[in-house]
Each structure stands twice: as structure tokens, then as C-alpha cells.
Design an enzyme around this catalytic site. Structure first.
Site, PDB file in Angstrom:
ATOM      1  CB  SER A 133      -0.885   0.010   1.251  1.00 49.90           C
ATOM      2  OG  SER A 133      -1.344   1.325   1.466  1.00 49.90           O
TER       3      SER A 133
ATOM      4  CG  HIS B 283      -3.859  -1.561  -1.939  1.00 50.03           C
ATOM      5  ND1 HIS B 283      -4.985  -2.297  -2.262  1.00 50.03           N
ATOM      6  CD2 HIS B 283      -4.228  -0.747  -0.918  1.00 50.03           C
ATOM      7  CE1 HIS B 283      -5.984  -1.948  -1.458  1.00 50.03           C
ATOM      8  NE2 HIS B 283      -5.558  -1.006  -0.634  1.00 50.03           N
TER       9      HIS B 283
ATOM     10  CG  ASP C 112      -4.952   2.462   0.591  1.00 48.13           C
ATOM     11  OD1 ASP C 112      -5.945   1.715   0.529  1.00 48.13           O
ATOM     12  OD2 ASP C 112      -3.827   2.082   0.970  1.00 48.13           O
TER      13      ASP C 112
ATOM     14  CG  MET D  52      -8.276   7.350   2.005  1.00 56.83           C
ATOM     15  SD  MET D  52      -7.541   7.395   3.649  1.00 56.83           S
ATOM     16  CE  MET D  52      -6.669   5.826   3.671  1.00 56.83           C
TER      17      MET D  52
ATOM     18  CG  HIS E 111      -9.113   0.261  -0.930  1.00 52.57           C
ATOM     19  ND1 HIS E 111      -8.535   0.093   0.318  1.00 52.57           N
ATOM     20  CD2 HIS E 111     -10.455   0.216  -0.724  1.00 52.57           C
ATOM     21  CE1 HIS E 111      -9.483  -0.034   1.230  1.00 52.57           C
ATOM     22  NE2 HIS E 111     -10.664   0.049   0.630  1.00 52.57           N
TER      23      HIS E 111
ATOM     24  CG  MET F 201     -11.185   3.415   1.561  1.00 50.98           C
ATOM     25  SD  MET F 201      -9.668   3.395   2.538  1.00 50.98           S
ATOM     26  CE  MET F 201      -8.486   3.449   1.203  1.00 50.98           C
TER      27      MET F 201
ATOM     28  CG  MET G 146     -11.843  -2.566   4.697  1.00 56.87           C
ATOM     29  SD  MET G 146     -10.301  -2.109   3.894  1.00 56.87           S
ATOM     30  CE  MET G 146      -9.411  -1.259   5.208  1.00 56.87           C
TER      31      MET G 146
ATOM     32  N   GLY H 112      -5.160  -4.098   6.058  1.00 54.70           N
ATOM     33  CA  GLY H 112      -5.191  -3.442   7.365  1.00 54.70           C
ATOM     34  C   GLY H 112      -4.519  -4.284   8.435  1.00 54.70           C
TER      35      GLY H 112
HETATM   36  C1  DX5 Z   1      -6.496   1.691   5.263  1.00 57.42           C
HETATM   37  C2  DX5 Z   1      -5.972   1.338   3.895  1.00 57.42           C
HETATM   38  C3  DX5 Z   1      -4.878   0.356   3.924  1.00 57.42           C
HETATM   39  C4  DX5 Z   1      -3.660   0.827   4.670  1.00 57.42           C
HETATM   40  C5  DX5 Z   1      -3.031  -0.363   5.295  1.00 57.42           C
HETATM   41  O1  DX5 Z   1      -7.611   2.498   5.146  1.00 57.42           O
HETATM   42  O2  DX5 Z   1      -7.008   0.807   3.097  1.00 57.42           O
HETATM   43  O3  DX5 Z   1      -4.514  -0.056   2.592  1.00 57.42           O
HETATM   44  O4  DX5 Z   1      -2.716   1.467   3.886  1.00 57.42           O
HETATM   45  O5  DX5 Z   1      -1.980   0.070   6.094  1.00 57.42           O
HETATM   46  P1  DX5 Z   1      -1.312  -0.892   7.127  1.00 57.42           P
HETATM   47  O6  DX5 Z   1      -0.752  -2.070   6.362  1.00 57.42           O
HETATM   48  O7  DX5 Z   1      -0.232  -0.057   7.733  1.00 57.42           O
HETATM   49  O8  DX5 Z   1      -2.361  -1.315   8.108  1.00 57.42           O
HETATM   50 ZN    ZN Z   2      -6.426  -0.155   1.126  1.00 56.88          ZN
END
Ligand code: DX5
Ligand code: ZN
Length: 231
Positions: free
Chosen positions: A16, A41, A43, A45, A74, A76, A146, A185
Site C-alpha cells: 500500500s 495498492h 488507497d 480517500m 481501493h 474509500m 478490511m 489493514g
Molecule cells: C487503510 C488502507 C490500507 C492501509 C493499510 O484504510 O485501506 O490499505 O494502507 O496500512 P497498514 O498495512 O499499515 O495497516
Molecule cells: Zn487499502
């Protein structure tokens, strides 16, 4: 005696980028890929579905341009239908939306497939598995469980997620689905083998890859994968 839940797919490591250095995304991405990660990956947001804001489709496009990587977006974000085409045009190969973020899950998964991408659904820790997924099974290329509440990296793994992973694995099997089962996560080399035994075949990890030595961290994940898949 629990039945064998191990996925028919080879397990992938997906770093990620949330835990990478945002001022150094290209080199950080390349480093993980050179060390053996399958892809990246991303993320996304929006400050609405989750409080933080990260980056959008233009940044994903720039990372793909410089690495050529397989990228999994991903999302969010609220109203993901408004963003799906932008991420598909940016070159993301897989787009995962949150079931909690749209009342139109069936339609948006269809949009993702029509845009030529793999379609995925992510479930928050409190979201039920079977009730949410059973009517969209034919549209699914990926389920993301998650194992933290989304929004931040570096959180503690929520152990109840293991049971949800098993439930998804059984559901996929009962529908003869070849969809991927991703966990995200708090994933580390310490819980990787257990997650794979419960049916996970894509391990997303941010801090467990980018904190410390990236090459050594990816090797530690691969060792756990091999201990289950080559056993
Ligand atoms: C959280 C993200 C994850 C995050 C995971 O909202 O979707 O992809 O980056 O981070 P770690 O591996 O540090 O829990
Ligand atoms: Zn993620």
C-alpha cells in the site's frame, strides 16, 4: 475439523503506497516491485467516506507511467460511480469500491467491468459478508475484507476479520467464483500465514512493507506465503 480454505490462486503481495514517502512515490513503488511485489495498492480517500484525503486518478496515472505496474485502486470514497471512469482511464487494472459507499453496488460493479477493469467490493469490519455479496456474486473479481477500520495506515489488525475471510472463501466456493480474496489493514508477516489458511490470496500491507527495509520485509512475507502454499 475445518475444511481446507487455501485459495486456488497464487498469493500476491500488494504494497500500500499509503505508507510510502509521498514525495518519493515513483522510486518507493519501484523498490517494492523490484523486491517481488505483484503490483501496487492505491488507497484513495475523499475526506467524506473517511476523514483523510490522499490522492486521485492523476497521481495513479503518474505512478503507472513511471513503473508500468499493475495497480489496484481501493476507493474509500462516497459516490464511487463518479470516479470509476477516471481511474480506469488512469490505467488501474482493478477498482474496488466500498459496499457502504453506494446504494447502487450492482450498477457500479457493472460500470467497472464495462470500463475493462476487475471489479471489487470492500467490506468494513462491521459489514456482513453474505447478505452484502450474495446478489452481486457474478459481477465480482475481488472481495476486500478490511481488517482495520479504513482511513489510516499503521492500525492494529482486527482479529474477527479472520472469520469473515473464511466466510468469503466459502461463499466464493459455493458460487464457483474465481474472485480474488484480499485482506487489508494490519497485515504483517506474523499474521500472513493464518490469513492465507483462512482463504486470503492478496495481502495488502503498508507499514509492514515500508517501515524499515522494504526488500527484507517483502522477503519475510514471501517466506510465510511459501510456508503455506508450498507445504
Ligand atoms: C487503510 C488502507 C490500507 C492501509 C493499510 O484504510 O485501506 O490499505 O494502507 O496500512 P497498514 O498495512 O499499515 O495497516
Ligand atoms: Zn487499502
Amino acid at each position: 475439523m475445518t475444511m481446507n480454505q487455501i485459495s486456488p490462486h497464487p498469493v500476491r503481495i500488494l504494497p500500500s503506497l499509503l505508507a510510502a514517502d509521498f514525495a518519493n512515490l515513483g522510486p518507493d513503488a519501484k523498490r517494492a516491485l523490484d523486491a517481488g511485489a505483484y503490483g501496487l495498492h492505491a488507497d484513495i480517500m475523499d475526506g467524506q467516506f473517511v476523514p483523510p484525503i490522499t490522492y486521485g486518478a492523476d497521481v495513479v496515472k503518474a505512478i503507472i507511467n513511471v513503473t508500468g505496474a499493475w495497480v489496484d485502486a481501493h476507493l474509500m470514497i462516497e459516490d464511487p460511480d463518479k470516479q470509476v471512469l477516471a481511474f480506469a482511464s488512469a490505467g488501474a487494472k482493478a477498482i474496488t469500491i466500498h459496499a457502504e459507499a453506494t446504494p447502487h453496488l450492482h450498477r457500479v460493479l457493472g460500470m467497472i467491468r464495462d470500463a475493462g477493469c476487475e471489479a471489487g467490493v470492500a467490506l468494513n469490519p462491521a459489514t456482513p459478508v453474505t447478505a452484502t455479496l450474495q446478489h452481486v456474486m457474478p459481477l465480482l473479481d475481488r472481495v476486500l475484507i478490511m481488517t482495520v477500520n479504513p482511513g489510516w495506515g499503521g492500525q492494529k489488525f482486527i482479529h474477527e476479520g479472520l472469520g469473515k475471510v473464511s466466510e468469503v472463501a466459502q461463499l466464493l466456493r459455493s458460487f464457483n467464483s474465481m474472485a480474488r480474496l484480499q485482506v487489508d489493514g494490519g497485515v504483517t508477516p506474523d499474521n500472513a500465514a493464518e490469513l492465507i489458511r483462512h482463504g486470503a490470496d492478496e495481502l495488502v500491507a503498508g507499514s509492514a512493507i515500508y517501515r524499515g527495509d522494504v526488500e527484507a520485509n517483502i522477503a519475510a512475507f514471501q517466506k510465510q506465503i511459501d510456508s503455506v502454499q508450498l507445504a
